[in-house]
Motif scaffolding. Structure first.
Motif, PDB file in Angstrom:
ATOM      1  N   ASN A 152       0.678  -0.680  -0.187  1.00  0.00           N
ATOM      2  CA  ASN A 152       0.014   0.184   0.011  1.00  0.00           C
ATOM      3  C   ASN A 152       1.086   1.056  -0.102  1.00  0.00           C
ATOM      4  O   ASN A 152       0.509   2.548  -0.471  1.00  0.00           O
ATOM      5  CB  ASN A 152      -0.887   0.173   1.088  1.00  0.00           C
ATOM      6  CG  ASN A 152      -2.343  -0.692   1.062  1.00  0.00           C
ATOM      7  OD1 ASN A 152      -2.828  -1.587  -0.534  1.00  0.00           O
ATOM      8  ND2 ASN A 152      -2.922  -1.730   1.952  1.00  0.00           N
ATOM      9  N   ILE A 191       2.563   2.161  -3.792  1.00  0.00           N
ATOM     10  CA  ILE A 191       1.425   2.188  -4.458  1.00  0.00           C
ATOM     11  C   ILE A 191       0.689   3.831  -4.020  1.00  0.00           C
ATOM     12  O   ILE A 191       0.750   4.635  -4.751  1.00  0.00           O
ATOM     13  CB  ILE A 191      -0.010   2.324  -3.729  1.00  0.00           C
ATOM     14  CG1 ILE A 191      -0.177   0.728  -5.032  1.00  0.00           C
ATOM     15  CG2 ILE A 191      -1.251   2.616  -4.885  1.00  0.00           C
ATOM     16  CD1 ILE A 191      -0.735  -0.269  -4.943  1.00  0.00           C
ATOM     17  N   GLU A 192       0.503   4.859  -2.399  1.00  0.00           N
ATOM     18  CA  GLU A 192       0.439   5.719  -2.420  1.00  0.00           C
ATOM     19  C   GLU A 192       1.645   6.729  -2.569  1.00  0.00           C
ATOM     20  O   GLU A 192       1.314   7.447  -2.724  1.00  0.00           O
ATOM     21  CB  GLU A 192       0.564   5.824  -0.832  1.00  0.00           C
ATOM     22  CG  GLU A 192      -0.258   5.125   0.158  1.00  0.00           C
ATOM     23  CD  GLU A 192      -1.383   5.928  -0.398  1.00  0.00           C
ATOM     24  OE1 GLU A 192      -1.695   7.441  -0.697  1.00  0.00           O
ATOM     25  OE2 GLU A 192      -2.884   5.967  -1.099  1.00  0.00           O
ATOM     26  N   ARG A 197       0.960   7.382  -6.654  1.00  0.00           N
ATOM     27  CA  ARG A 197      -0.224   7.977  -6.572  1.00  0.00           C
ATOM     28  C   ARG A 197       0.021   9.472  -6.236  1.00  0.00           C
ATOM     29  O   ARG A 197      -0.852  10.233  -6.882  1.00  0.00           O
ATOM     30  CB  ARG A 197      -1.356   8.091  -5.519  1.00  0.00           C
ATOM     31  CG  ARG A 197      -2.698   7.898  -5.747  1.00  0.00           C
ATOM     32  CD  ARG A 197      -3.293   7.631  -4.397  1.00  0.00           C
ATOM     33  NE  ARG A 197      -3.509   5.246  -4.814  1.00  0.00           N
ATOM     34  CZ  ARG A 197      -3.949   4.586  -3.706  1.00  0.00           C
ATOM     35  NH1 ARG A 197      -3.478   5.375  -2.909  1.00  0.00           N
ATOM     36  NH2 ARG A 197      -4.629   3.377  -4.623  1.00  0.00           N
ATOM     37  N   PRO A 228      -3.319  -4.716  -7.748  1.00  0.00           N
ATOM     38  CA  PRO A 228      -2.345  -3.760  -7.232  1.00  0.00           C
ATOM     39  C   PRO A 228      -1.310  -4.096  -7.137  1.00  0.00           C
ATOM     40  O   PRO A 228      -0.898  -5.339  -6.365  1.00  0.00           O
ATOM     41  CB  PRO A 228      -3.585  -2.987  -5.357  1.00  0.00           C
ATOM     42  CG  PRO A 228      -4.732  -3.932  -6.183  1.00  0.00           C
ATOM     43  CD  PRO A 228      -4.615  -5.060  -6.769  1.00  0.00           C
ATOM     44  N   THR A 230      -0.267  -0.811 -11.851  1.00  0.00           N
ATOM     45  CA  THR A 230      -1.789  -0.924 -10.836  1.00  0.00           C
ATOM     46  C   THR A 230      -1.879  -0.830 -10.199  1.00  0.00           C
ATOM     47  O   THR A 230      -1.868  -1.366  -8.618  1.00  0.00           O
ATOM     48  CB  THR A 230      -1.316  -3.003 -11.159  1.00  0.00           C
ATOM     49  OG1 THR A 230      -0.978  -2.905 -12.816  1.00  0.00           O
ATOM     50  CG2 THR A 230      -3.850  -2.863 -11.138  1.00  0.00           C
ATOM     51  N   GLU A 231      -2.647   0.601 -10.298  1.00  0.00           N
ATOM     52  CA  GLU A 231      -2.949   0.856  -8.713  1.00  0.00           C
ATOM     53  C   GLU A 231      -4.450  -0.216  -7.995  1.00  0.00           C
ATOM     54  O   GLU A 231      -4.805   0.195  -7.463  1.00  0.00           O
ATOM     55  CB  GLU A 231      -3.976   2.391  -9.126  1.00  0.00           C
ATOM     56  CG  GLU A 231      -4.502   3.009  -7.127  1.00  0.00           C
ATOM     57  CD  GLU A 231      -5.444   4.427  -8.034  1.00  0.00           C
ATOM     58  OE1 GLU A 231      -4.589   4.782  -7.159  1.00  0.00           O
ATOM     59  OE2 GLU A 231      -5.571   4.883  -8.542  1.00  0.00           O
ATOM     60  N   ARG A 232      -5.798  -0.484  -8.925  1.00  0.00           N
ATOM     61  CA  ARG A 232      -6.357  -1.382  -8.808  1.00  0.00           C
ATOM     62  C   ARG A 232      -6.798  -1.811 -10.028  1.00  0.00           C
ATOM     63  O   ARG A 232      -6.867  -1.301 -10.931  1.00  0.00           O
ATOM     64  CB  ARG A 232      -7.515  -0.627  -7.863  1.00  0.00           C
ATOM     65  CG  ARG A 232      -8.169   0.891  -8.848  1.00  0.00           C
ATOM     66  CD  ARG A 232      -9.613   1.548  -8.382  1.00  0.00           C
ATOM     67  NE  ARG A 232      -9.430   2.199  -8.329  1.00  0.00           N
ATOM     68  CZ  ARG A 232     -10.004   3.503  -9.154  1.00  0.00           C
ATOM     69  NH1 ARG A 232      -8.525   4.273  -8.527  1.00  0.00           N
ATOM     70  NH2 ARG A 232     -10.538   4.457  -9.777  1.00  0.00           N
ATOM     71  N   LEU A 288      -0.975   3.870 -12.982  1.00  0.00           N
ATOM     72  CA  LEU A 288      -0.694   4.878 -12.750  1.00  0.00           C
ATOM     73  C   LEU A 288       0.894   5.093 -13.377  1.00  0.00           C
ATOM     74  O   LEU A 288       1.797   4.269 -13.701  1.00  0.00           O
ATOM     75  CB  LEU A 288       0.413   5.374 -11.276  1.00  0.00           C
ATOM     76  CG  LEU A 288      -0.996   5.117 -10.427  1.00  0.00           C
ATOM     77  CD1 LEU A 288      -0.663   4.405  -8.874  1.00  0.00           C
ATOM     78  CD2 LEU A 288      -1.844   6.243  -9.840  1.00  0.00           C
ATOM     79  N   ARG A 342      -2.875   9.170 -13.842  1.00  0.00           N
ATOM     80  CA  ARG A 342      -3.664   7.722 -13.531  1.00  0.00           C
ATOM     81  C   ARG A 342      -5.069   7.462 -15.254  1.00  0.00           C
ATOM     82  O   ARG A 342      -5.549   8.599 -15.586  1.00  0.00           O
ATOM     83  CB  ARG A 342      -4.772   8.279 -12.632  1.00  0.00           C
ATOM     84  CG  ARG A 342      -6.222   7.515 -12.311  1.00  0.00           C
ATOM     85  CD  ARG A 342      -6.675   7.338 -11.525  1.00  0.00           C
ATOM     86  NE  ARG A 342      -5.730   7.057  -9.459  1.00  0.00           N
ATOM     87  CZ  ARG A 342      -5.870   7.887  -8.518  1.00  0.00           C
ATOM     88  NH1 ARG A 342      -6.675   9.155  -8.829  1.00  0.00           N
ATOM     89  NH2 ARG A 342      -5.808   7.967  -7.778  1.00  0.00           N
TER      90      ARG A 342
END
Length: 171
Positions: free
Chosen positions: A32, A35-36, A39, A108, A128-130, A139, A156
């Protein structure tokens, strides 16, 4: 005395089991966090020239490349580095997909690559974010609103799964 030893053994096993479970939560948190980090870069744009800017220079510098240069793979590598991973560390998008890292589906944190027939290779990548049905929300860097591989920033992007050529798991 045997009862005390037995009870201490049960306490030890319980503690070991909870530590093991806690370790899995840390791994989940790192994914996470990764990914953060990616992001948090949405909105970064090139400045002064194509493939230039302070942030772009930082991504490229992380992989040992001088700006200006294409930077989608450098961005992916930089995100992993910021999350504490030693690898990948490349500016060459095809090298993000060695056989040992290939997987068959996105989730993800999985890196994806887009194939360009004109180049005869993967020419762009993202994280891959989701998943959203048959689509991947990713992203991507060095792209544009239209999804170009020669874009101006971090965006995104929503891409159909059929447009993805390869998936790699670096986590």
């Amino acid at each position: 005395m045997a009862k005390i030893g037995f009870l201490l053994g049960i306490v030890w096993l319980a503690a070991a089991g909870s530590s093991w479970s806690f370790g899995r939560n840390i791994i989940s948190y790192e994914k996470n966090n990764f990914i953060e980090i990616a992001r948090s870069q949405i909105g970064i744009r090139e400045t002064n020239c194509e493939n230039c800017g302070v942030a772009v220079k930082g991504y490229l510098s992380y992989v040992g490349i001088k700006s200006p240069a294409p930077w989608c793979a450098a961005f992916v590598s930089w995100c992993f580095g910021q999350a504490g991973y030693a690898r990948p560390r490349t500016a060459w998008s095809p090298s993000l997909f060695p056989r040992s890292r290939l997987v068959t589906a996105a989730k993800p944190g999985i890196v994806y690559g887009l194939y360009f027939p004109k180049l005869k290779r993967i020419g762009h990548c993202g994280i891959t974010e989701r998943l959203q049905g048959d689509f991947i929300v990713g992203l991507e860097a060095n792209t544009s609103l239209a999804g170009s591989r020669e874009g101006d920033g971090v965006y995104r992007k929503v891409r159909h799964k059929r447009s993805i050529h390869r998936y790699a798991d670096w986590l």
